[in-house]
Design a protein around this motif. Structure first.
Motif, mmCIF file in Angstrom:
data_model
loop_
_atom_site.group_PDB
_atom_site.id
_atom_site.type_symbol
_atom_site.label_atom_id
_atom_site.label_comp_id
_atom_site.label_asym_id
_atom_site.label_seq_id
_atom_site.Cartn_x
_atom_site.Cartn_y
_atom_site.Cartn_z
ATOM 1 N N UNK A 151 -89.044 -57.189 -84.389
ATOM 2 C CA UNK A 151 -89.255 -57.790 -85.707
ATOM 3 C C UNK A 151 -88.831 -56.841 -86.822
ATOM 4 N N UNK A 152 -89.147 -55.562 -86.670
ATOM 5 C CA UNK A 152 -88.736 -54.582 -87.682
ATOM 6 C C UNK A 152 -87.228 -54.433 -87.732
ATOM 7 N N UNK A 153 -86.574 -54.522 -86.597
ATOM 8 C CA UNK A 153 -85.124 -54.318 -86.535
ATOM 9 C C UNK A 153 -84.331 -55.511 -87.061
ATOM 10 N N UNK A 154 -84.673 -56.731 -86.585
ATOM 11 C CA UNK A 154 -83.810 -57.871 -86.910
ATOM 12 C C UNK A 154 -84.484 -58.966 -87.736
ATOM 13 N N UNK A 155 -85.761 -58.789 -88.089
ATOM 14 C CA UNK A 155 -86.429 -59.758 -88.947
ATOM 15 C C UNK A 155 -86.931 -60.993 -88.236
ATOM 16 N N UNK A 156 -86.948 -61.000 -86.916
ATOM 17 C CA UNK A 156 -87.471 -62.145 -86.182
ATOM 18 C C UNK A 156 -88.958 -62.319 -86.482
ATOM 19 N N UNK A 157 -89.401 -63.535 -86.836
ATOM 20 C CA UNK A 157 -90.836 -63.730 -87.056
ATOM 21 C C UNK A 157 -91.644 -63.296 -85.835
ATOM 22 N N UNK A 158 -92.727 -62.595 -86.078
ATOM 23 C CA UNK A 158 -93.537 -62.066 -84.986
ATOM 24 C C UNK A 158 -94.094 -63.188 -84.117
ATOM 25 N N UNK A 159 -94.256 -64.385 -84.691
ATOM 26 C CA UNK A 159 -94.716 -65.528 -83.904
ATOM 27 C C UNK A 159 -93.711 -65.893 -82.815
ATOM 28 N N UNK A 160 -92.452 -65.517 -83.014
ATOM 29 C CA UNK A 160 -91.409 -65.739 -82.005
ATOM 30 C C UNK A 160 -91.219 -64.501 -81.137
ATOM 31 N N UNK A 161 -91.143 -63.332 -81.761
ATOM 32 C CA UNK A 161 -90.845 -62.116 -81.000
ATOM 33 C C UNK A 161 -91.947 -61.773 -80.006
ATOM 34 N N UNK A 162 -93.197 -62.142 -80.321
ATOM 35 C CA UNK A 162 -94.287 -61.858 -79.388
ATOM 36 C C UNK A 162 -94.062 -62.475 -78.021
ATOM 37 N N UNK A 163 -93.969 -63.810 -77.945
ATOM 38 C CA UNK A 163 -93.766 -64.428 -76.629
ATOM 39 C C UNK A 163 -92.354 -64.274 -76.074
ATOM 40 N N UNK A 164 -91.348 -64.299 -76.939
ATOM 41 C CA UNK A 164 -89.969 -64.341 -76.451
ATOM 42 C C UNK A 164 -89.420 -62.951 -76.133
ATOM 43 N N UNK A 165 -89.638 -62.010 -77.029
ATOM 44 C CA UNK A 165 -89.084 -60.664 -76.844
ATOM 45 C C UNK A 165 -90.082 -59.698 -76.210
ATOM 46 N N UNK A 166 -91.371 -59.893 -76.499
ATOM 47 C CA UNK A 166 -92.381 -59.016 -75.927
ATOM 48 C C UNK A 166 -92.678 -59.348 -74.479
ATOM 49 N N UNK A 167 -93.057 -60.601 -74.231
ATOM 50 C CA UNK A 167 -93.471 -61.018 -72.892
ATOM 51 C C UNK A 167 -92.341 -61.633 -72.071
ATOM 52 N N UNK A 168 -91.375 -62.226 -72.739
ATOM 53 C CA UNK A 168 -90.328 -62.967 -72.038
ATOM 54 C C UNK A 168 -89.569 -62.188 -70.978
ATOM 55 N N UNK A 169 -89.103 -60.965 -71.268
ATOM 56 C CA UNK A 169 -88.307 -60.237 -70.272
ATOM 57 C C UNK A 169 -89.029 -60.013 -68.949
ATOM 58 N N UNK A 170 -90.337 -59.797 -68.979
ATOM 59 C CA UNK A 170 -91.086 -59.609 -67.730
ATOM 60 C C UNK A 170 -91.040 -60.875 -66.882
#
Length: 477
Positions: A88-107
């Protein structure tokens, strides 16, 4: 971050140049990453080759690889909150999206391909077609993979490449986009914690020149790229000359066909995800809304009201649904597209400017255009921002014709109260994927595009096949 991750170790780069990652919402630096020199790329490719030829990785069974991938998934999951905040800090993705998609998604992607590694027949005996003897058909790793990544979904799109490569027994050199150079090192830390052998994963940061050198490197055996169609064509030319397999997931200009029986309230709720995810900076978004003439004004107003209702602002705020664009250059590109739409005669139903009160950050209002012809630049060119074009159609055949009248073919949606009717239209759309009354990528199914949207597929068993080379061993009995 001052080091690169090469051969299982944190190494100082050869040179002293750095990349400064800037926050799209504050315009302040987030951090710095090394600018890799050619010597750094050489070292990473050499380490990957060593892992395949003389390292532990070359001797591991599919089950052992799967166990390591599951440990890798656990390590990434333990970092999920930190990773989401960093993206979110790098590309401005809303945290409501980055949490499930970027945080948890890769696992989740890793665990899916770990299961696939266990379930795949890596060696299969077949009776010879002549009736004499047996042929043993082996799936073997294609080799060293150069994974060149975009900035819009840096973690999940990296894992679309990394997970099947690991499942197949390949080694990977990961090159993130300059805008999102920092979060890639989360992979390196997690790989170390999971006990992946040295050289199986290497992370080098840099710009287009670094990526070009990696793609053409003689020690690379396959390239996987997500990004613009323009860059994809260049990579395809290089790989074609080198006879090197390549997977390209490129741009899109997908259509949402709203049928005359659609529940409009449910449709616009779905379009919030399908058409404006990550502030429109998503390759598959349905940015062309095709509406029947009999309901055209109604659809325009409903889509405009959706755009007006989405909170715009600080992407770190869980209430935000539309954050900033990734860079000043990207905002300029989007604003140029808006100006071009006006000049061609399209009418702005809502938006078109910069949000009031947001004086810092690269924000653009969610914008909806009406009275758009499919020949307009708004309908033919990928904008990669929160800009939607509502296009009228006469009947279903006309709608399918408009949807297919595009240089791209990545995704699409159909909105209807009759699922069978939606499925019939989906079959007629020339595109890599279609959602009926929603859009969400399925890890177990192939994802990719046709025409200018790319080559090959990621995810599903088909995604694993992209990292496999076949060998036939003939046995005479």
């Amino acid at each position: 971050m001052k080091h690169l991750f090469i051969g299982g170790e944190w190494r100082l780069p050869t040179g002293s140049e750095t990349i400064t990652v800037v926050s799209p919402s504050t315009e302040e630096p987030v951090g710095q990453a090394p600018l890799s020199a050619r010597e750094d790329v050489d070292a990473a490719v050499a380490a990957a080759n060593a892992a395949l030829t003389s390292g532990d990785w070359s001797t591991w069974s599919a089950g052992e690889r799967a166990e390591a991938m599951e440990r890798f998934a656990d390590a990434l999951e333990s970092r999920a909150t930190e990773t989401a905040r960093l993206v979110t800090a790098e590309n401005g993705m809303p945290i409501a999206v980055s949490g499930p998609v970027e945080g948890l998604g890769p696992a989740g992607v890793l665990r899916y391909f770990a299961r696939l590694a266990r379930d795949t027949a890596w060696e299969q005996p077949r009776p010879a077609a002549s009736g004499r003897g047996t042929t043993v058909v082996r799936r073997e790793p294609v080799g060293v993979v150069a994974a060149v990544l975009p900035w819009n979904f840096p973690q999940s799109l990296a894992m679309f490449k990394l997970a099947p490569a690991l499942a197949a027994g390949c080694a990977v050199v990961l090159k993130p986009a300059p805008e999102t150079s920092l979060d890639a090192f989360q992979f390196a830390e997690a790989a170390q914690e999971a006990g992946l052998p040295a050289g199986v994963l290497n992370v080098v940061t840099g710009g287009p020149e670094t990526g070009a050198y990696l793609v053409a490197h003689p020690g690379v055996h396959k390239v996987a790229f997500t990004g613009s169609t323009e860059a994809g064509r260049t990579i395809a030319e290089i790989c074609g000359r080198l006879l090197r397999p390549v997977t390209l997931e490129l741009g899109g200009k997908s259509a949402a066909i709203v049928l005359n029986d659609a529940d409009l309230a449910a449709t616009v709720r779905g379009l919030a995800w399908a058409s404006l995810l990550n502030s429109g900076q998503t390759c598959y978004v349905s940015s062309r809304i095709l509406a029947p003439r009999t309901r055209y004004d109604e659809v325009v107003e409903a889509v405009a009201e959706l755009a007006r209702s989405l909170p715009v602002g600080d992407p770190a705020d869980p209430a935000t649904r539309v954050g900033p664009l990734v860079s000043a250059r990207q905002r300029e590109r989007v604003e140029t597209a808006i100006a071009k739409g006006r000049a061609q005669g399209a009418r702005i139903a809502t938006g078109g400017g910069r949000p009031a009160g947001l004086t810092r950050g690269w924000f653009v209002e969610p914008t909806v255009f009406a009275e758009v012809d499919n020949s307009f630049a708004l309908a033919q060119e990928e904008i990669f921002g929160p800009v939607l074009a509502v296009i009228p159609y006469d009947d279903e055949s006309h709608a399918v014709g408009i949807a297919n009248d595009s240089p791209f073919g990545l995704a699409g949606t159909v909105w209807t109260s009759d699922e069978e009717r939606g499925l019939d239209l989906a079959r007629r759309m020339r595109t890599g994927s279609v959602g009926v009354n929603f859009y969400a990528i399925d890890l177990g199914a192939p994802f990719g595009g046709v025409k200018a949207s790319g080559l090959g597929r990621e995810l599903g068993p088909e995604g694993l096949e992209a990292y496999v080379s076949y060998k036939s061993v003939y046995l005479r009995k």
